[in-house]
Motif scaffolding. Structure first.
Motif, PDB file in Angstrom:
ATOM      1  N   TRP A   1      71.347  21.134  20.845  1.00 39.95           N
ATOM      2  CA  TRP A   1      70.205  22.023  20.651  1.00 39.95           C
ATOM      3  C   TRP A   1      68.916  21.451  21.232  1.00 39.95           C
ATOM      4  CZ3 TRP A   1      70.164  24.466  15.071  1.00 39.95           C
ATOM      5  CH2 TRP A   1      71.160  25.460  15.008  1.00 39.95           C
ATOM      6  N   GLY A   2      68.985  20.348  21.952  1.00 46.09           N
ATOM      7  CA  GLY A   2      67.779  19.793  22.563  1.00 46.09           C
ATOM      8  C   GLY A   2      66.876  19.085  21.571  1.00 46.09           C
ATOM      9  N   THR A   3      67.456  18.495  20.546  1.00 43.24           N
ATOM     10  CA  THR A   3      66.745  17.749  19.504  1.00 43.24           C
ATOM     11  C   THR A   3      65.594  18.552  18.898  1.00 43.24           C
ATOM     12  OG1 THR A   3      67.292  15.763  20.786  1.00 43.24           O
ATOM     13  CG2 THR A   3      65.904  15.466  18.853  1.00 43.24           C
ATOM     14  N   PRO A   4      65.919  19.609  18.182  1.00 44.44           N
ATOM     15  CA  PRO A   4      64.875  20.375  17.492  1.00 44.44           C
ATOM     16  C   PRO A   4      64.333  19.580  16.303  1.00 44.44           C
ATOM     17  CG  PRO A   4      67.004  21.124  16.766  1.00 44.44           C
ATOM     18  CD  PRO A   4      67.256  20.105  17.857  1.00 44.44           C
ATOM     19  N   GLN A   5      63.399  20.184  15.592  1.00 41.08           N
ATOM     20  CA  GLN A   5      62.854  19.518  14.416  1.00 41.08           C
ATOM     21  C   GLN A   5      63.985  19.243  13.436  1.00 41.08           C
ATOM     22  OE1 GLN A   5      59.338  21.272  12.864  1.00 41.08           O
ATOM     23  NE2 GLN A   5      59.323  19.959  11.079  1.00 41.08           N
TER      24      GLN A   5
ATOM     25  N   PHE B   1      66.168  24.277  13.112  1.00 44.47           N
ATOM     26  CA  PHE B   1      65.924  23.168  12.201  1.00 44.47           C
ATOM     27  C   PHE B   1      67.259  22.611  11.731  1.00 44.47           C
ATOM     28  CE2 PHE B   1      62.504  26.198  12.049  1.00 44.47           C
ATOM     29  CZ  PHE B   1      61.358  25.415  12.097  1.00 44.47           C
ATOM     30  N   VAL B   2      67.309  21.292  11.572  1.00 39.89           N
ATOM     31  CA  VAL B   2      68.551  20.627  11.181  1.00 39.89           C
ATOM     32  C   VAL B   2      68.213  19.496  10.211  1.00 39.89           C
ATOM     33  CG1 VAL B   2      70.546  19.301  12.018  1.00 39.89           C
ATOM     34  CG2 VAL B   2      69.569  21.108  13.457  1.00 39.89           C
ATOM     35  N   PHE B   3      69.079  19.298   9.220  1.00 42.98           N
ATOM     36  CA  PHE B   3      68.974  18.078   8.427  1.00 42.98           C
ATOM     37  C   PHE B   3      70.360  17.529   8.143  1.00 42.98           C
ATOM     38  CE2 PHE B   3      68.729  21.455   5.170  1.00 42.98           C
ATOM     39  CZ  PHE B   3      69.648  21.036   4.219  1.00 42.98           C
ATOM     40  N   GLY B   4      70.411  16.207   8.020  1.00 46.13           N
ATOM     41  CA  GLY B   4      71.677  15.537   7.777  1.00 46.13           C
ATOM     42  C   GLY B   4      71.453  14.232   7.039  1.00 46.13           C
TER      43      GLY B   4
END
Length: 183
Positions: free
Chosen positions: A139-143, A117-120
């Motif tokens: 990362w292959g565009t995770p959530q 998971f990523v947020f920016g």
């Protein structure tokens, strides 16, 4: 950490990951089963790096993650500092080579895609959005979510809070965040 001595930065990051690996070992020894790692900014860098060397990690959340220190230094350092580095023989290419062994963008993640998971923040001036986009692509565009705020205003943005709830959910359970517990 952010300066002309990239070898010191590489050593500091290697030490941080060594410490995190020891912490994972202790948690497992105490009976911990599924372990999540959540990091912000520099901690997001470390969380992303740990996700590439700790297959026992169950989930990883990289919040506003720095992902390329060399690019950050070249972006934020005063021109005089960059010129001084270059006069000393520290080119951007050499610095990138020194930092490569501790780059989350150079190592394949071992945490399953569905547990990344990523947020920016697109307007973040400290960790610009290209740093977050690079991790998402690697990362292959995770959530992930983008929130309309600054570097540390994520706490007041509902999409980030929902991402955190989902990231920390276990088999359908929802983990209440601290703010929810206080209500």
């Amino acid at each position: 950490m952010f300066g002309a001595d990239f070898l010191d930065s590489a050593h500091a990051l290697a030490q941080a990951v060594w410490d995190l690996r020891r912490l994972l070992g202790w948690i497992r020894a105490e009976g911990g089963r599924e372990i999540a790692c959540y990091g912000l900014s520099l901690g997001g860098y470390c969380a992303a790096l740990l996700a590439s060397i700790a297959p026992e990690l169950g989930r990883v959340i990289a919040g506003i993650p720095a992902t390329d220190f060399v690019r950050l230094v070249w972006r934020h350092a005063p021109l005089a500092s960059r010129e001084m580095m270059e006069r000393a023989g520290i080119s951007r290419a050499l610095a990138s080579e020194v930092m490569r062994p501790v780059s989350p963008l150079a190592l394949a993640p071992l945490v399953p895609h569905a547990r990344r998971f990523v947020f920016g923040a697109p307007d973040d001036q400290f960790v610009p959005p290209d740093q977050v986009r690079d991790l998402l692509a690697h990362w292959g565009t995770p959530q992930h979510v983008w929130y309309p705020g600054a570097h540390l205003s994520f706490r007041v943005h509902a999409p980030v809070q929902e991402l955190l709830r989902e990231a920390l959910a276990h088999e359908g359970e929802r983990f209440p965040l601290v703010e929810e517990k206080q209500r």
